[in-house]
Design a protein around this motif. Sequence first.
Motif, PDB file in Angstrom:
ATOM      1  N   PHE A  81       0.849  -1.199   0.000  1.00 53.34           N
ATOM      2  CA  PHE A  81       0.000   0.000   0.000  1.00 53.34           C
ATOM      3  C   PHE A  81       0.887   1.252   0.000  1.00 53.34           C
ATOM      4  O   PHE A  81       0.686   2.169  -0.792  1.00 53.34           O
ATOM      5  CB  PHE A  81      -0.926  -0.017   1.214  1.00 53.34           C
ATOM      6  CG  PHE A  81      -1.547   1.315   1.519  1.00 53.34           C
ATOM      7  CD1 PHE A  81      -2.475   1.882   0.642  1.00 53.34           C
ATOM      8  CD2 PHE A  81      -1.192   2.027   2.660  1.00 53.34           C
ATOM      9  CE1 PHE A  81      -3.028   3.138   0.909  1.00 53.34           C
ATOM     10  CE2 PHE A  81      -1.740   3.276   2.928  1.00 53.34           C
ATOM     11  CZ  PHE A  81      -2.655   3.827   2.047  1.00 53.34           C
ATOM     12  N   LEU A  82       1.884   1.283   0.880  1.00 56.53           N
ATOM     13  CA  LEU A  82       2.743   2.473   0.972  1.00 56.53           C
ATOM     14  C   LEU A  82       3.506   2.692  -0.335  1.00 56.53           C
ATOM     15  O   LEU A  82       3.675   3.840  -0.775  1.00 56.53           O
ATOM     16  CB  LEU A  82       3.713   2.342   2.154  1.00 56.53           C
ATOM     17  CG  LEU A  82       3.048   2.413   3.535  1.00 56.53           C
ATOM     18  CD1 LEU A  82       4.069   2.088   4.633  1.00 56.53           C
ATOM     19  CD2 LEU A  82       2.428   3.791   3.792  1.00 56.53           C
ATOM     20  N   GLU A  83       3.942   1.607  -0.956  1.00 53.50           N
ATOM     21  CA  GLU A  83       4.659   1.731  -2.238  1.00 53.50           C
ATOM     22  C   GLU A  83       3.763   2.395  -3.284  1.00 53.50           C
ATOM     23  O   GLU A  83       4.224   3.238  -4.048  1.00 53.50           O
ATOM     24  CB  GLU A  83       5.116   0.346  -2.753  1.00 53.50           C
ATOM     25  CG  GLU A  83       6.189  -0.316  -1.889  1.00 53.50           C
ATOM     26  CD  GLU A  83       7.625   0.003  -2.305  1.00 53.50           C
ATOM     27  OE1 GLU A  83       7.811   0.765  -3.268  1.00 53.50           O
ATOM     28  OE2 GLU A  83       8.551  -0.514  -1.645  1.00 53.50           O
ATOM     29  N   THR A  84       2.472   2.037  -3.282  1.00 54.12           N
ATOM     30  CA  THR A  84       1.564   2.657  -4.272  1.00 54.12           C
ATOM     31  C   THR A  84       1.428   4.155  -4.009  1.00 54.12           C
ATOM     32  O   THR A  84       1.029   4.906  -4.886  1.00 54.12           O
ATOM     33  CB  THR A  84       0.139   2.045  -4.263  1.00 54.12           C
ATOM     34  OG1 THR A  84      -0.494   2.375  -3.017  1.00 54.12           O
ATOM     35  CG2 THR A  84       0.155   0.545  -4.466  1.00 54.12           C
ATOM     36  N   LYS A  85       1.741   4.585  -2.800  1.00 55.78           N
ATOM     37  CA  LYS A  85       1.629   6.002  -2.450  1.00 55.78           C
ATOM     38  C   LYS A  85       2.985   6.709  -2.506  1.00 55.78           C
ATOM     39  O   LYS A  85       3.150   7.809  -1.991  1.00 55.78           O
ATOM     40  CB  LYS A  85       1.030   6.155  -1.043  1.00 55.78           C
ATOM     41  CG  LYS A  85      -0.333   5.526  -0.890  1.00 55.78           C
ATOM     42  CD  LYS A  85      -1.373   6.264  -1.713  1.00 55.78           C
ATOM     43  CE  LYS A  85      -2.744   5.634  -1.554  1.00 55.78           C
ATOM     44  NZ  LYS A  85      -3.730   6.226  -2.480  1.00 55.78           N
ATOM     45  N   GLY A  86       3.982   6.026  -3.061  1.00 52.59           N
ATOM     46  CA  GLY A  86       5.278   6.680  -3.277  1.00 52.59           C
ATOM     47  C   GLY A  86       6.280   6.547  -2.146  1.00 52.59           C
ATOM     48  O   GLY A  86       7.314   7.211  -2.145  1.00 52.59           O
ATOM     49  N   ILE A  87       5.965   5.700  -1.146  1.00 51.77           N
ATOM     50  CA  ILE A  87       6.934   5.466  -0.060  1.00 51.77           C
ATOM     51  C   ILE A  87       7.734   4.211  -0.412  1.00 51.77           C
ATOM     52  O   ILE A  87       7.157   3.139  -0.630  1.00 51.77           O
ATOM     53  CB  ILE A  87       6.213   5.238   1.297  1.00 51.77           C
ATOM     54  CG1 ILE A  87       5.313   6.415   1.652  1.00 51.77           C
ATOM     55  CG2 ILE A  87       7.208   4.893   2.404  1.00 51.77           C
ATOM     56  CD1 ILE A  87       6.017   7.624   2.204  1.00 51.77           C
ATOM     57  N   GLU A  88       9.049   4.360  -0.457  1.00 52.80           N
ATOM     58  CA  GLU A  88       9.885   3.211  -0.783  1.00 52.80           C
ATOM     59  C   GLU A  88      10.036   2.316   0.446  1.00 52.80           C
ATOM     60  O   GLU A  88      10.280   2.824   1.553  1.00 52.80           O
ATOM     61  CB  GLU A  88      11.263   3.716  -1.195  1.00 52.80           C
ATOM     62  CG  GLU A  88      11.757   3.095  -2.473  1.00 52.80           C
ATOM     63  CD  GLU A  88      13.186   3.488  -2.773  1.00 52.80           C
ATOM     64  OE1 GLU A  88      13.893   2.637  -3.316  1.00 52.80           O
ATOM     65  OE2 GLU A  88      13.598   4.619  -2.462  1.00 52.80           O
ATOM     66  N   THR A  89       9.907   1.009   0.279  1.00 51.00           N
ATOM     67  CA  THR A  89      10.094   0.082   1.403  1.00 51.00           C
ATOM     68  C   THR A  89      11.120  -0.977   1.002  1.00 51.00           C
ATOM     69  O   THR A  89      11.453  -1.105  -0.176  1.00 51.00           O
ATOM     70  CB  THR A  89       8.786  -0.647   1.778  1.00 51.00           C
ATOM     71  OG1 THR A  89       8.570  -1.718   0.859  1.00 51.00           O
ATOM     72  CG2 THR A  89       7.587   0.292   1.779  1.00 51.00           C
ATOM     73  N   HIS A  90      11.546  -1.756   1.994  1.00 50.90           N
ATOM     74  CA  HIS A  90      12.551  -2.774   1.680  1.00 50.90           C
ATOM     75  C   HIS A  90      11.954  -4.028   1.066  1.00 50.90           C
ATOM     76  O   HIS A  90      12.680  -4.885   0.571  1.00 50.90           O
ATOM     77  CB  HIS A  90      13.387  -3.116   2.928  1.00 50.90           C
ATOM     78  CG  HIS A  90      12.666  -3.875   3.996  1.00 50.90           C
ATOM     79  ND1 HIS A  90      13.330  -4.635   4.934  1.00 50.90           N
ATOM     80  CD2 HIS A  90      11.350  -4.000   4.290  1.00 50.90           C
ATOM     81  CE1 HIS A  90      12.446  -5.178   5.757  1.00 50.90           C
ATOM     82  NE2 HIS A  90      11.245  -4.811   5.387  1.00 50.90           N
TER      83      HIS A  90
END
Length: 239
Positions: free
Chosen positions: A60-69
Motif C-alpha cells: 500500500f505504501l509503495e503505491t503512495k510513493g513510499i519506498e520500502t525494503h
Amino acid sequence: MERKELLYEGKAKQVFRTDDPGIYWIRYKDDATAFDGKKRGSIEAKGRYNNQISAILFRFLETKGIETHMVELLGDREMLVRALDIIPVEVIVRNVVAGSLAKRLGLEEGTTLDRPVLEFCYKSDELGDPMINEYHIAAMDWASEAEMASIKKQALQINGLLVAYFRDRDMTLVDFKLEFGRLEGRVILGDEISPDTCRFWDAKTGEKLDKDRFRRDLGKIEEAYREVYRRLKESGEQQ
Ligand code: UDP
C-alpha cells in the motif's frame, strides 16, 4: 532465489542470506516477547499474520510513493527484502496517548493528540531501547541531519497514509514503530508494520487488536491478529 545461512535471529524474525548479496530472506516467527524480553511466549500463527499484514501495508505504501525494503512475499511467513544498512534509531509515531507515553507524562490512555508526536529510541536490546533526541543522534553520528530530515518527513507521511487506511477499515491507528535503513544513498523503510509494532483499536468498541493483548494478558491474542489480517485482506486492492 536460494535461501542461504542464518545471518541474524531477533525476537520475532530470522534473517537469512540469499545467493544475491543485496537481498535477504526474512522469516517471521511465532515467538513473542515484551518488557525487554522479561515476558516471553508464543502466539499461534503470529508469524504468518505479521508477514502478510506487513506485506499488504508495504505494498500500500509503495503505491503512495513510499519506498520500502520489501521485494516479494514468498509464502505464509517469509518475504524477500532488500538488504539495508539499518539506522539504529526506532521511530515511534503517536496519534493517541497509550503505553509508555501515558505512563511517562501521567496522561490518560485514549486521549487523542492534537497533532502526531514523533519519538526516537536507540535500538539496543541490552539498554532497553532508551529514548533519545536528535542531539544524541547527531552526537553519536547514528544518522546525518539530512537522513533525519528524510526520516521525519517519511514517518509523518506514512502516518497520514496509514491513519486513513486503518480508519477505512474501522480501526484507530494509535501508535507504531518504524525502522529505516540506508540503500544507495537513500533512506528507506525497513523492518515490519504489524500488530507487534503498532497499536490498533477497533474504531467502534475500542477493543485492542494488537500486541497489548499479550503484554497485558487480555486473551484472544491470535484472534486479534487474525482480525486485523481479515480486515486488511478483505478490503483487498481497494485503497
Ligand atoms: N514499539 C515497538 N517496539 C519497541 C517499542 C515500541 O514496536 O521496542 C511500538 C509499540 O508496539 C507501540 C509503539 O511502538 O505501538 C509505542 O510503544 P510505547 O513506547 O508505548 O512502549 P510500550 O508501551 O509498548 O512499552
